[in-house]
Structures are given as structure tokens and as C-alpha cells.
Write an enzyme that holds these catalytic residues in place. Structure first.
Site, PDB file in Angstrom:
ATOM      1  N   LYS A   1       0.841  -1.193   0.000  1.00 36.45           N
ATOM      2  CA  LYS A   1       0.000   0.000   0.000  1.00 36.45           C
ATOM      3  C   LYS A   1       0.880   1.249   0.000  1.00 36.45           C
ATOM      4  CE  LYS A   1      -4.163  -1.754   2.284  1.00 36.45           C
ATOM      5  NZ  LYS A   1      -5.043  -1.656   3.467  1.00 36.45           N
TER       6      LYS A   1
ATOM      7  N   ARG B   1     -25.567  -6.258   5.854  1.00 35.96           N
ATOM      8  CA  ARG B   1     -25.018  -7.562   5.504  1.00 35.96           C
ATOM      9  C   ARG B   1     -25.250  -8.606   6.587  1.00 35.96           C
ATOM     10  NH1 ARG B   1     -19.232  -6.978   2.749  1.00 35.96           N
ATOM     11  NH2 ARG B   1     -20.216  -8.258   1.160  1.00 35.96           N
TER      12      ARG B   1
ATOM     13  N   GLU C   1     -19.349  -9.250   8.917  1.00 37.32           N
ATOM     14  CA  GLU C   1     -20.445  -8.643   9.670  1.00 37.32           C
ATOM     15  C   GLU C   1     -21.399  -9.677  10.254  1.00 37.32           C
ATOM     16  OE1 GLU C   1     -18.976  -5.746   6.564  1.00 37.32           O
ATOM     17  OE2 GLU C   1     -19.607  -7.849   6.537  1.00 37.32           O
TER      18      GLU C   1
END
Length: 617
Positions: A275, A389, A361
Site C-alpha cells: 500500500k 449484511r 459482519e
């Protein structure tokens, strides 16, 4: 002289594929510089996009896009993809009103094969595309690009489980930038990746299967490959695992992808990326540069220079740290949103009571339910759009058993630049229909503190739903443990005109509109249970009641007020103000509120246009 001489010649991947491979490192360098310059001017996701520059170039160079399909998981790493597919000149409008989205959108480009922004959907979608191509007799590849974070979700493994028993032309690319695997270096890694992806290796597998039998071949193969690669898990799912390889090395990526393109059946390519690659400030702090506002690319992001306005997320952050000191039963749970949900300080102060379950979730809510069964007091910090979700778990595992799980529902309402995929505009609709739930909507920072106290004190499922950003400036009281009477609202302004029943932070828009209308204004506080007594009093006093919520009008809080009033012999007129029945695009939050006529002026005009107001004026 142009700063980006090579990049400016690329308006479609077909032009990219005409380049000599030796030109691609220059293209990557220009593309990375363009990304930093562009995002510094518009804001957006930076670290993730800097990490996928070479991978994006390689995929479009090897595969015949858009005929071959690329599905980007989450999608916040697709800026290079957008730039190379004809949207370079529109990057100045990124995430802005009427501009291009920060995520893939099918309506934006034929190269955006699948709309993404919630994680872990790419393998399922790409598998569907691959199977459809096979059934239609098309020579077409489907590629899913998924990050290691998104691989933590159960849906990704459900898709792998399904894909492994097909012979569809599917390639899963794991873009790994955080797993604890050493970065590959040297020629051996490149040779290994090419060998595992080459036709010779595939032919050897088939030949050995004939001689030794497929089960013996697989056991030998797993043993040998397990010595040098971490791919046994994916091989067990039925994929041919390749890698890991350096995701910033085009001389490794391109030959490997070219070999994979000629293989049959599901393939799994593991690439290691970094990243923030190529921009030292982002490399040093990729989290800070994940989602950024405008910044000086030379000086970088200057921390400690915020607006000074307390956000609702910060109110929650302070509250949960204080509450944890008072009650050792409190545990905090987040599905991979530590920073966004305001749990950084909590993790530092109470590491043994902090649980980041990853992008999972569904698990987060049932895990909380299990904790509650054993006497703990779980608080789940979750964005409204992500709570969707885990709806089955909320109903079946928490509410049905009436367990005291507290939901701190952040980003309720319109969130701005992330757009339709991230607006939290359905939570009141889907929460209010669930038995046993108590649902609160704070109008400002102090109210948020009171409601967090109240929710935690109750022995049932609760949700405190608050918006992104700051409030009206009514600050919390340090150390306050005050709770609210459940299901009771408060009258903020008396008036002889209509009565506005506000659910949440739009209360302050209502107060601005009320002066012209001589309207009564009520902070309802509780969307469930409603303050029935107060609504009955208002119905007796006013000819027009107006409900106001930053939620879908259909099945929202206004619908519950309507259901209550319909039992009256002579109900007052009712105007329900909320969000319209269509998905709302990205843009500045204030602009979006004006568009849907939920700013003060819009509220005033919509009330003044109602027949009951006209008759009684």
C-alpha cells in the site's frame, strides 16, 4: 513538454496493448505520479490505488478487456483502471457531484463489469460471468481481484467452494498487502511462478495423473508445492495455486498472467503488493493515506489541523472508553472498521476487550449474541450500510432471543463522496420492523451521549443511529451517566402551524424552517418505541403533522407514525419527508440534502405546498 507523455497516449486498454513491454515501467511511473497529483486535488482513496498500479497495467495488457471481464473487489483500488479506460480527463471530478464515482459502476464504463464497494463479492460475480461465458460458448476469461482483507469474509470462501468444482475460465488474483508472508525476491520466485503457470507444468500434472492416479498425484503435488508456496488451502478448494509473486514487478506479472490465460479451469494467483507504493509518505503511513481529503503532495497530510468540530464518531469513541471503565462487562466489536468507527483509543486502553473480527459482519453479530448469552455487554460499532449484511443474524440470533446487544450504527443518512453504496439510508426501515428492538436517533452530540448511555443500560437489543460528521455543537457533559426515559420525545419549539416530528440530526434544519411556518418542532428521540402519548397530543392540536428523517421514506419512521394515526376517527393530515425511492449519487452532503429537499428551505417549501397547510394559512 508533457509531464505524462506516455500516459497521455492511452485512452483505452487496446492502446496499452500496443506498447512494447519495455515501455510499461515508464507507464507505471507516470501513472503513479498522476495518481498522487490527481488525488491530492480531489481527495479519495490513495494508498490502495498506489499499490495496484502495476497489477492494473498487467491485467489490461494481458487480457482482452472489456471482452474479458475484470471484477475489482471493494473497488477503491480502481483509479488506475479508470485512468487507463478513458476516464483520465475526468479524474478532476472524482467523487464530486455529477462526477465519476470512486468505485466501479456499470453505468459509467463498459470496463466496469460489476459495481462494487462492499467487500468480498468479486469471486462470486466473476464466477457467474465465467459460467455464463462457458454456457454461451464464448472464449472469455473472468478475473476477480480481491484483497487479503476481503478474503477474511465468509462470502469469499463460499465462492471459492463453488468455483473449485467448476471448469470455468476463472482467475482469482489475491492482492496481498498485509499477510505475514515475506515479500518474494530474486529470480527463483519468478521462475517458480512461471513454471507453476506454464503449459509444461500443466501437461506434467495430466501425465502423472494417468500414470499414478489423480489422488496420488495430488498428494505428491501438495507436498512439493507446500514446501515453497502457501497455497495448500486454495489447492484444496480445487484451484491451481500460483505464487506468491511481486505485484510491482511487471517482468514477473506479465509472463505469469500470459501463461495463466492459456490454462483451463479455476486459477489462483497470489501477488504481494505494498500500500502506498512509490509515494514515501503513504508507504510510511498507509492507513493515514487510505482515504484522504485534498492535500499538498509535497508536504503530505498535515495532522492535528481538523475543524475542531466534534463528530458523532468521536462522541461514541469517548463514550465507550468511559463506559468500559465503569462496567467490566463491556466488550467492543468491529468488522474491520477500527479507525472509521472510532475504536482506536478503546483498543489501546482495553486491548483484551476489543475484537476486530475482520470483514465478517454476520459473524460479528452472532459473536456478540454469544457474548451476551454469557453475561457480557457487547457493543458492535458498525456502519449503517454494512449492518445490512448481517440482517438475518440481527433478527434470528439477537432480536429473537432478546439479547442485550448494542449497535452503534455510524454513518446513518447521506454520507457524501462514497455515494449510493455507502449512504446509510435504509436502517430505520429495516430496524423498526424487528420485535424487541429499541431504536434511537440523536439530534446532536449531547443527545448522542444520552442515547448511548440509555442503550447500554437496557436489557434488550438496541441501536443508536447517528450520522457522519459533526452535529450542532451541543457538546456532551464529561462523565455523564444520565439516561433517557424510553420512548419519550421532547418539544423543542411551540407553534400554531404544523408540527414537525424530527427523527435525528435534521431537527436543526426543521428549526430553521419553523420560524417562517410558525411550526411546532419535536425531537422524537426514539424511532422505536414511538412516543404515542406525545403524537396523540400533537394530533389534537395541529391540522398537519410532518415527519422528517434522513432515511428512505418507504417503511421509515414516518410510516410508523402514519400507522399510529390511522386508528384515529379524525386523523390530521400527514406529510412524510424523507429520502426518495431511488439511489442517491455521490457528492457533498449539503448539496445532496438540497437535492432531495431536506435542507431548511426545501422542508419549508414542501410544507407550504401541502394542501392542509394552504387551507389553514
Amino acid at each position: 513538454m508533457s509531464t505524462y507523455p506516455l500516459l497521455e497516449t492511452i485512452d483505452a486498454p487496446a492502446q496499452l496493448r500496443e506498447l512494447d513491454r519495455r515501455q510499461l515501467p515508464q507507464l507505471a511511473e507516470e501513472l503513479r505520479a498522476f495518481l498522487v497529483e490527481s488525488v491530492s486535488r480531489t481527495g479519495g482513496h490513495l494508498s490502495s490505488n498506489l499499490g495496484t498500479v502495476e497489477l492494473t497495467i498487467a491485467l489490461h495488457y494481458v487480457f482482452n478487456t472489456p471482452d474479458d471481464r475484470i471484477v475489482w473487489d471493494v473497488g477503491h483500488q480502481t483509479y488506475s483502471h479508470k485512468i487507463l479506460t478513458g476516464r483520465r480527463n475526468r479524474m478532476t471530478t472524482l467523487r464530486q457531484y455529477d462526477g465519476i464515482s470512486g468505485f466501479p459502476r456499470r453505468c459509467e464504463s463498459e470496463y466496469d463489469t460489476f459495481g462494487t464497494a462492499h467487500s468480498s463479492t468479486s469471486i462470486s460475480a466473476a464466477l457467474g460471468m465465467a459460467v455464463a461465458a462457458r454456457q454461451r460458448g464464448l472464449d472469455r476469461h473472468a478475473v476477480a481481484v480481491i484483497g487479503d482483507g476481503a478474503m477474511s469474509a465468509g462470502m469469499a470462501f463460499e465462492a471459492l467452494n463453488n468455483a473449485g468444482v467448476t471448469d470455468a475460465p476463472l482467475l482469482v488474483v489475491l492482492n496481498d498487502n498485509e499477510m505475514s508472508i515475506s515479500p518474494p525476491v530474486g529470480a527463483l520466485t519468478k521462475i517458480l511462478a512461471r513454471m507453476l503457470s506454464g503449459r509444461t507444468y500443466a501437461a506434467a500434472r495430466r501425465a502423472s495423473a494417468k500414470v499414478l492416479g489423480s489422488s496420488i498425484t495430488r498428494r505428491v503435488e501438495e507436498h512439493v508445492k507446500g514446501l515453497v508456496t502457501p497455497g495448500t488451502l486454495f489447492e484444496e478448494f480445487g484451484f491451481n495455486y500460483i505464487g506468491p509473486i511481486d505485484g510491482h514487478d511487471l517482468d514477473a506479472l506479465i509472463p505469469t498472467l500470459q501463461n495463466i490465460r492459456n490454462l483451463q479451469g479455476p486459477q489462483f494467483l497470489h501477488v504481494i503488493t505494498r500500500k502506498g507504493q512509490g509515494y514515501k509518505l503513504a508507504e510510511a503511513n498507509p492507513t493515514l493515506y487510505h482515504g484522504v481529503g485534498k492535500f499538498d503532495q509535497a508536504a503530505g497530510i498535515q495532522t492535528g489541523k481538523g475543524s475542531g468540530k466534534l463528530t458523532f464518531t468521536q462522541v461514541f469513541s469517548d463514550w465507550i472508553c468511559d463506559a468500559a471503565v465503569r462496567d467490566p462487562r463491556l466488550v467492543a466489536i468491529t468488522p474491520a472498521m477500527r479507525e472509521g468507527s472510532g475504536l482506536v483509543r478503546f483498543e489501546q486502553e482495553h486491548p483484551d476487550r476489543y475484537f476486530d473480527v475482520g470483514i465478517a459482519e454476520q459473524h460479528a453479530l452472532t459473536f456478540a449474541a454469544g457474548l451476551a448469552c454469557e453475561g457480557q455487554k457487547p457493543v458492535v460499532a458498525i456502519y449503517s450500510t454494512f449492518l445490512q449484511r448481517a440482517y438475518d443474524q440481527l433478527i434470528h440470533d439477537i432480536a429473537l432471543q432478546n439479547l442485550p446487544v448494542m449497535l452503534a450504527v455510524d454513518r446513518g443518512g447521506l454520507v457524501g463522496a462514497d455515494g449510493a453504496t455507502h449512504h446509510g439510508v435504509f436502517d430505520l426501515s429495516y430496524l423498526l420492523c424487528i420485535p424487541n428492538m429499541v431504536v434511537m436517533t440523536p439530534s446532536d452530540e449531547r443527545e448522542c451521549q444520552l442515547m448511548l448511555n440509555t442503550a447500554f443500560s437496557l436489557d434488550c437489543p438496541t441501536a443508536v443511529r447517528y450520522p457522519r460528521g459533526g452535529g450542532a455543537g451541543n457538546l456532551p457533559e464529561a462523565g455523564s451517566q444520565e439516561v433517557l426515559p424510553v420512548g419519550k420525545g421532547r418539544v423543542i419549539r411551540e407553534g400554531k402551524g404544523p408540527a414537525i416530528l424530527a427523527f435525528g440530526s435534521l431537527l436543526h434544519e426543521a428549526l430553521q424552517a419553523a420560524d417562517t411556518l410558525d411550526a411546532a418542532v419535536v425531537d422524537m428521540r426514539f424511532a422505536k418505541p414511538l412516543d404515542v402519548e406525545l403524537i396523540e397530543i400533537l394530533a389534537d392540536r395541529h391540522q398537519l403533522l410532518v415527519t422528517l428523517e434522513e432515511n428512505a421514506t418507504i417503511s421509515g419512521a414516518g410510516s410508523e407514525v402514519a400507522r399510529l394515526l390511522e386508528s384515529r376517527a379524525r386523523p390530521p393530515a400527514l406529510l412524510r419527508l424523507g429520502l426518495p425511492d431511488h439511489f442517491i449519487d455521490h457528492g457533498d452532503q449539503a448539496q445532496l440534502l438540497r437535492d432531495v429537499k431536506l435542507d431548511a428551505q426545501g422542508i419549508q417549501r414542501r410544507i407550504q405546498a401541502h394542501p392542509a397547510y394552504i387551507v389553514n394559512s
